[in-house]
Design a protein around this motif. Sequence first.
Motif, short mmCIF file in Angstrom:
data_model
loop_
_atom_site.label_atom_id
_atom_site.label_comp_id
_atom_site.label_asym_id
_atom_site.label_seq_id
_atom_site.Cartn_x
_atom_site.Cartn_y
_atom_site.Cartn_z
N PHE A 1 0.86 -1.19 0.00
CA PHE A 1 0.00 0.00 0.00
C PHE A 1 0.89 1.23 0.00
CE2 PHE A 1 -1.99 -3.45 2.34
CZ PHE A 1 -3.18 -3.60 1.66
N ARG A 2 0.48 2.23 -0.78
CA ARG A 2 1.20 3.50 -0.76
C ARG A 2 1.08 4.11 0.62
NH1 ARG A 2 -0.44 5.33 -5.98
NH2 ARG A 2 -2.32 6.15 -5.01
N ALA A 3 2.21 4.56 1.18
CA ALA A 3 2.16 5.10 2.54
C ALA A 3 1.37 6.40 2.58
CB ALA A 3 3.57 5.32 3.06
N SER A 4 1.41 7.19 1.49
CA SER A 4 0.77 8.51 1.52
C SER A 4 -0.73 8.41 1.70
CB SER A 4 1.11 9.27 0.25
OG SER A 4 0.80 8.48 -0.88
N ASP A 5 -1.44 7.54 0.94
CA ASP A 5 -2.90 7.50 1.05
C ASP A 5 -3.45 6.10 1.34
OD1 ASP A 5 -2.29 6.34 -1.29
OD2 ASP A 5 -3.58 7.56 -2.56
N GLY A 6 -2.58 5.13 1.49
CA GLY A 6 -3.03 3.79 1.85
C GLY A 6 -3.59 2.99 0.69
N ALA A 7 -3.58 3.53 -0.52
CA ALA A 7 -4.16 2.81 -1.66
C ALA A 7 -3.31 1.59 -2.01
CB ALA A 7 -4.25 3.74 -2.87
N ALA A 8 -3.99 0.51 -2.38
CA ALA A 8 -3.27 -0.71 -2.71
C ALA A 8 -2.60 -0.57 -4.08
CB ALA A 8 -4.24 -1.89 -2.73
N VAL A 9 -1.43 -1.16 -4.21
CA VAL A 9 -0.75 -1.18 -5.50
C VAL A 9 -0.54 -2.64 -5.84
CG1 VAL A 9 1.30 -0.48 -6.79
CG2 VAL A 9 0.41 0.98 -4.96
#
Lengths: 361, 342
Positions: A352-360
């Motif tokens: 997950f991107r640390a900035s917004d928590g979105a899964a990659v």
Amino acid sequence: MATISLNRVTKSYGDIQVIPPMDLEIEDGEFVVLVGPSGCGKSTTLRMIAGLETVSTGALSIGDREVTTLRPGLRNCAMVFQSYALYPHMSVRDNIGYGMKVRGVPKADAAAAIENAARILNLTDYLDRKPAALSGGQRQRVAIGRAIVRDPDVFLFDEPLSNLDAKLRVEMRVEIKQLHRRLKTTMVYVTHDQVEAMTMADRVVVLRDGVVEQAADPITLYEKPANAFVAEFIGAPSMNMLEGHIAQRGDGLCFTGPQGLEFDIPAARVAALAPLAGQACLLGIRPEHTNEAEGGIGVAVDVDDIEPLGPHTLVVGHVGSRKFTGQARADTATRPGSRVTIQFDPDKLHFFRASDGAAVR
Amino acid sequence: MSVRDLKGKRGWLAFAGCFAWFAFTLFPLYWVAITSFKTPPDVVGGPTYLPFIDFQPSLNAWRDLFSGVRGEFYSNFWSSAIVAVSSAVFATLLGTMAAYALVRFPFRVRLVSGLVFFAVAMGGFLLGRDVLDFPPATASIIAFCVALALSVLVNRFNLPGKVMNNDDIVFWFVSQRLFPPIVVAFALFLLYSEMGKMGLKMTDTYGGLTLAYIAFSLPIVVWLMRDFIAALPLEVEEAALVDNVPQWRIFFGIVLPMARPGLIATFVITLAFTWNEFLFALFLTNSEWQTLPVLIAGQNSQRGDEWWAISAAALVAIIPMIVIAGLLGRLMRSGLLSGAVK
């Protein structure tokens, strides 16, 4: 039978907006579960569909009828409450039949409908009792019976099983699912219990602060959570999250985390994770994809407690400041206070991107 | 811990204390009861306490009472009973409706609209009486209706000033019991006699006295029932709302049965007031609808200190309330709500 459609629906109390504009489409005959931590707006959303809360802005339709400002009684919904909400001075028969009596349904039809509902719900022997003489599970069945005889377009359940004990909850879960299969009516079900959500729903809507974080079938939610919140909320015990960093290494990528954790990301995922290179990220590991063993890719966990469950034992501890739960063999010798290596399957990791928590992925 | 747990000397002390208090509270009732069976010489010739031992009981006082020597006793009894029961029933029902509305629906009353009501009602009355030469009753009725309509209209506009809510309305209700009843009694008497001049007889009528009792009981009923209704589970009513049960059926079919213990307690309290009420009855009735308390109080002045007769009459006034409290007390038991929620 009906679809439900929320179009930019909001709810505010005074200046406080508890539901920001929400869009949600519920298919005809679908079993949708709204789930989320307390205060996430799931009950408010359900009560807006029922008409017990007004919609502040936006439009709400059930089937092809716009019902935004229609009073609750005319929406043809049936609702089951957490607290059962039975009429205490009436027998089970009268509780189930009261709505029909008020609507002027002929007595013979009403009696037949009550008998039918009682048979479905195993209440035939209790029809002449008052609610006070029933157990919790029976009371909730009476409430469901009252909903069934309504023959509604939509069933609404507001945490109906929360007041029942664990064993009864599992039984009632099955009964409600069977009911859905039998009636094929659209059902919207609110719960804070993600196990209930996963086991019952055709589609789960995960809410946080009034925002739909993800709406998908249970397996998708589990395997492909849209963000870190959903990932942590769905699954028991919850997913472990470790802070780290992804960096380029040769042709591939490598993850660096706490306690000296460092490993190469499997080649199959390098292309997808390339955008994360050089960025901080969260690594998600489900406890069920770990085991206590030396070697392989693993992380050192300081053990706080062990929870024997029978088939396996959970090792509950922390990595740095992050909590971490791992799975161990039932006969593990690990004791609280020690440090063990928990190994995990690199193909089942989530990033997950640390900035917004979105899964990659 | 209860008194039952006390052992030995402390238990006896507690028992003795309770018994002393019991005797103290019951003695007046006992005294009235035995006095009603005494002959005049037994009453005036120093205190006697035990029937058949101190004095020979006699039924003379009771015979006098029921034979009509001492005024229209039966008629007063029935006036009392009819007025007290019907006004208690109406007050409980009306007050419960008001309390339900005050619990379940938010009201907003602007202070400005209250002031408009006050100004128009007062000014209109003075204008009608002194300038337009209406009779006072006509002037006040017209002014009241105009003021009410105007203030309701004013409340619809978004005017500045304090906005009052349900709690303020409840306090306004209760505040009507804060001033001495004699103030109202005078005003009511004047109002009723003015209405009489208009051809609507209110003094010494069933309607007049009952209306006064209902109005004076409502504050207490609203106050008591508000708490009982606020304790009812909202979900039960919501379930009925979703089930398309009309609001009035929710009130009569679901709320009233659930509030039964509170309704009965409130009814008994109201009945105690309307049955025992003296001041309004004294002012507003004279012969047709005179009630028991007025008759009993009048005994002393009519025929002198005939305590045996007064005692018998007082007992007749007390016994019905004891019977009603005993009968309805059983229905006041709690636990009626169990099974509704949880």
